[in-house]
Enzyme design. Structure first.
Site, PDB file in Angstrom:
ATOM      1  N   LYS A   5       0.845  -1.200   0.000  1.00 44.47           N
ATOM      2  CA  LYS A   5       0.000   0.000   0.000  1.00 44.47           C
ATOM      3  C   LYS A   5       0.881   1.252   0.000  1.00 44.47           C
ATOM      4  CE  LYS A   5      -3.265   2.502   3.077  1.00 44.47           C
ATOM      5  NZ  LYS A   5      -4.083   2.449   4.303  1.00 44.47           N
TER       6      LYS A   5
ATOM      7  N   ASP B  50      -2.906  10.056   4.071  1.00 44.82           N
ATOM      8  CA  ASP B  50      -4.298   9.629   4.251  1.00 44.82           C
ATOM      9  C   ASP B  50      -5.039  10.603   5.174  1.00 44.82           C
ATOM     10  OD1 ASP B  50      -6.676   8.288   4.484  1.00 44.82           O
ATOM     11  OD2 ASP B  50      -5.866   6.619   5.686  1.00 44.82           O
TER      12      ASP B  50
ATOM     13  N   LYS C  90     -10.547  12.172   8.783  1.00 41.53           N
ATOM     14  CA  LYS C  90      -9.975  11.824  10.090  1.00 41.53           C
ATOM     15  C   LYS C  90      -9.989  13.050  10.991  1.00 41.53           C
ATOM     16  CE  LYS C  90      -6.681   8.309   8.498  1.00 41.53           C
ATOM     17  NZ  LYS C  90      -7.272   7.155   9.185  1.00 41.53           N
TER      18      LYS C  90
ATOM     19  N   ASP D  28       1.481   6.162   5.851  1.00 41.49           N
ATOM     20  CA  ASP D  28       0.517   5.238   5.261  1.00 41.49           C
ATOM     21  C   ASP D  28       1.011   4.606   3.962  1.00 41.49           C
ATOM     22  OD1 ASP D  28      -1.838   3.947   5.757  1.00 41.49           O
ATOM     23  OD2 ASP D  28      -3.114   5.431   4.761  1.00 41.49           O
TER      24      ASP D  28
ATOM     25  N   ASP E  22     -12.414   6.458   4.347  1.00 42.10           N
ATOM     26  CA  ASP E  22     -11.155   6.285   5.077  1.00 42.10           C
ATOM     27  C   ASP E  22     -10.666   4.833   5.026  1.00 42.10           C
ATOM     28  OD1 ASP E  22      -8.974   7.040   6.503  1.00 42.10           O
ATOM     29  OD2 ASP E  22      -9.995   7.190   8.447  1.00 42.10           O
TER      30      ASP E  22
ATOM     31  N   GLU F 205      -9.617   3.279   2.583  1.00 44.58           N
ATOM     32  CA  GLU F 205      -9.179   3.434   1.183  1.00 44.58           C
ATOM     33  C   GLU F 205      -8.070   2.460   0.802  1.00 44.58           C
ATOM     34  OE1 GLU F 205      -7.878   5.043   3.632  1.00 44.58           O
ATOM     35  OE2 GLU F 205      -5.784   4.673   3.162  1.00 44.58           O
TER      36      GLU F 205
ATOM     37  N   ARG G  13      -7.634  -0.754   1.354  1.00 50.04           N
ATOM     38  CA  ARG G  13      -8.130  -1.997   0.759  1.00 50.04           C
ATOM     39  C   ARG G  13      -8.663  -1.757  -0.649  1.00 50.04           C
ATOM     40  NH1 ARG G  13     -12.195  -2.671   5.699  1.00 50.04           N
ATOM     41  NH2 ARG G  13     -10.411  -1.598   6.615  1.00 50.04           N
TER      42      ARG G  13
END
Ligand code: BES
Ligand code: MG
Ligand code: ZN
Length: 486
Positions: A253, A258, A265, A276, A335, A337, A339
């Site tokens: 990833k 993020d 968030k 991230d 959020d 995101e 996956r």
């Protein structure tokens, strides 16, 4: 940003080096390492006298400094001889580098603390580099960045030290990319680094831009990246050093920042979401080591990379996206995101490579922090043999993993009412497993696969001699190299 970049190996004794700082070791049993013994007998037994005075206990983390002629002779604690293994060797070598930094050195000498057991030599090379790692380059005033650049090993010249040294440098690359902020470590930056590694290692590199991956049907990455102007990338590295064998595929990833998207968030600690992309740095770190070590095997690395921001074009809760394998995804939380972008990468890997197995690495869920803290990575997968191999490598590299169950009951929780899957599980329950259950939908049925949720281990771990404060860890690079038997 700074670490040792040069290592000299020599099989000769301590008195052949011109370095003024020389590190050797003592066990808890009060026995000296081979070079320490030699020093002791040519210095009227300075070490033995200190041991007899009761000052020296040999515990890991301790050190004693002796000034003799123009030399600084240091005894570091090696712990109990019967417990001495690769993990201890790595930690004590890290201690030696930290000590050289404290003493303001550009270079120093250390005995290879393997005590004749070459199987520890790799860990020693790793520990020296990891212990020397610092990320202080953005400080323009009161610069405290160390000058330590070089180490000379005495008493052993095993190639495994060099190998450990290369692996250590690869972990430092992963750390650097994680530590740089989101405005520096962008998707384009990840693609640039992939290019450098590919050139060094004779690998094929393919980078799809927004237009290309959208046209190819990667609706997950296209959806998440709608909300940012920073150009997203789908990066593929292919190293084909083996014969006619199935490749192993690593997916990471690469979410370079993020914010959570429309399901934003909270502001506190949002800065930490620069980490991230640490899944992608496992892949880049491993490929960096592959470029240096050139193993005879086939390995593919895939990195979907974008920011997750908010704006007039951003994807929204309720949107339905179509992933590369044709499955539809209902977005219930923007959020979740990671996956969504991984759905395309896993589908792409499954469709194009007939992989021997797929491993994916992602800072996927806050829930894994609730379950395992910053101590262990949560792993889940479809193949017990592969999971057992992962657990074995985890023991030998000291990077802890803990398996969570991916039972059918959990997999049901990502079924959507109106699409094939939804990107959240049951509210407030088993969030890490829901992440894996979602990803499983995009891995080809017959392909062994393990998912690593590194949200707790990629950063924020308790500092020790090989992990600095406030830093990305580079977690996983060493474990994967061990698993690949490189
Ligand atoms: N990047 C985060 C996960 C994360 C959290 C990483 C804390 C490092 C530290 C991920 O994209 C995320 O936001 N996950 C959500 C999923 C949820 C909305 C289903 C989470 O864990 O809250
Ligand atoms: Mg998120
Ligand atoms: Zn994320």
């Amino acid at each position: 940003m700074n670490h040792i970049t040069n290592i000299n190996l020599s099989n000769s004794d301590w008195n052949t080096t011109s370095e003024d700082l020389i590190v050797t070791g003592v066990y808890e049993e009060k026995t000296l390492s081979p070079q320490a013994k030699l020093i002791d007998s040519s210095t009227k037994h300075i070490f033995t006298k200190a041991i007899e005075s009761g000052d020296v206990n040999g515990k890991v983390g301790t050190s004693h400094t002796f000034y003799y002629d123009s030399k600084i002779l240091v005894l570091i604690g090696l712990g109990s001889k019967k417990n001495y293994d690769g993990n201890v060797a790595r930690i004590v070598s890290g201690n030696a580098s930290r000590l050289a930094i404290t003493k303001g050195k550009n270079s120093f000498a250390m005995e290879c603390l393997c005590s004749g057991n070459v199987k520890h030599c790799q860990s020693i090379g790793e520990g020296l580099v990891l212990g020397s790692y610092e990320f202080l380059g953005y400080k323009t005033k009161n610069q405290k960045s160390s000058k330590l650049k070089s180490v000379t090993i005495v008493g052993c010249d095993s190639d495994l030290i060099k190998k450990g040294f290369e692996i250590g440098k690869s972990v430092c690359l992963a750390r650097d990319l994680g530590n740089h902020p989101g405005n520096i470590s962008t998707p384009s930056k990840l693609a640039e680094v992939a290019k450098e590694i590919a050139t060094e290692g004779g690998m094929k590199l393919t980078v799809f831009d927004r237009k290309e991956f959208t046209e190819m049907g990667m609706g997950g990455l296209a959806g998440v990246s709608q909300g940012t102007d920073e150009p997203p990338k789908f990066i593929i590295m292919e190293y084909m050093g083996g014969e006619q064998e199935k490749p192993k595929v690593l997916v990471g990833k690469g979410l370079t920042f993020d914010a959570g998207g429309i399901s934003i968030k909270s502001a506190g600690k949002m800065d930490e979401m620069k980490y991230d992309m640490c899944g992608s740095t496992v892949v880049l770190g491993v490929f960096k080591a592959i470029a240096a070590l050139k193993p005879k095997m086939n390995i593919v690395g895939i990195i979907p990379s974008t920011e997750n921001l908010l704006g007039g074009k951003a994807y929204k809760p309720g949107d339905i996206l179509k992933a590369y394998n044709g499955k539809t995804i209902e977005i219930l939380n923007t959020d979740a995101e990671g996956r969504v972008i991984l759905s395309d990468a896993l589908s792409y890997a499954s469709k194009h490579y007939d992989p021997e197995y797929i491993l994916d690495f992602a800072t996927l869920t806050g829930a894994v922090l609730a379950a395992l803290g910053h101590i262990a990575t949560g792993i889940m997968g479809t193949d017990d043999n592969l999971i057992n191999e992962v657990k074995k490598s985890s023991k030998s590299t000291g990077e802890k993993v803990w398996e969570l169950p991916l039972w059918p009951e959990f997999c049901k929780q990502v079924e959507s009412n109106i699409a094939d899957v939804k990107n959240t599980g049951a509210a407030g329950q088993a969030g890490t497993i829901a992440g894996a259950a979602f990803l499983k939908e995009f891995v080809g049925n017959e392909i062994p696969w393990v998912h690593f949720d590194i949200a707790g281990t990629a950063w924020g771990v308790k500092p020790d001699s090989i992990n600095p404060k406030n830093s990305a860890t580079g977690w996983g690079v060493r474990l994967v190299l061990d698993l690949l038997e490189i």
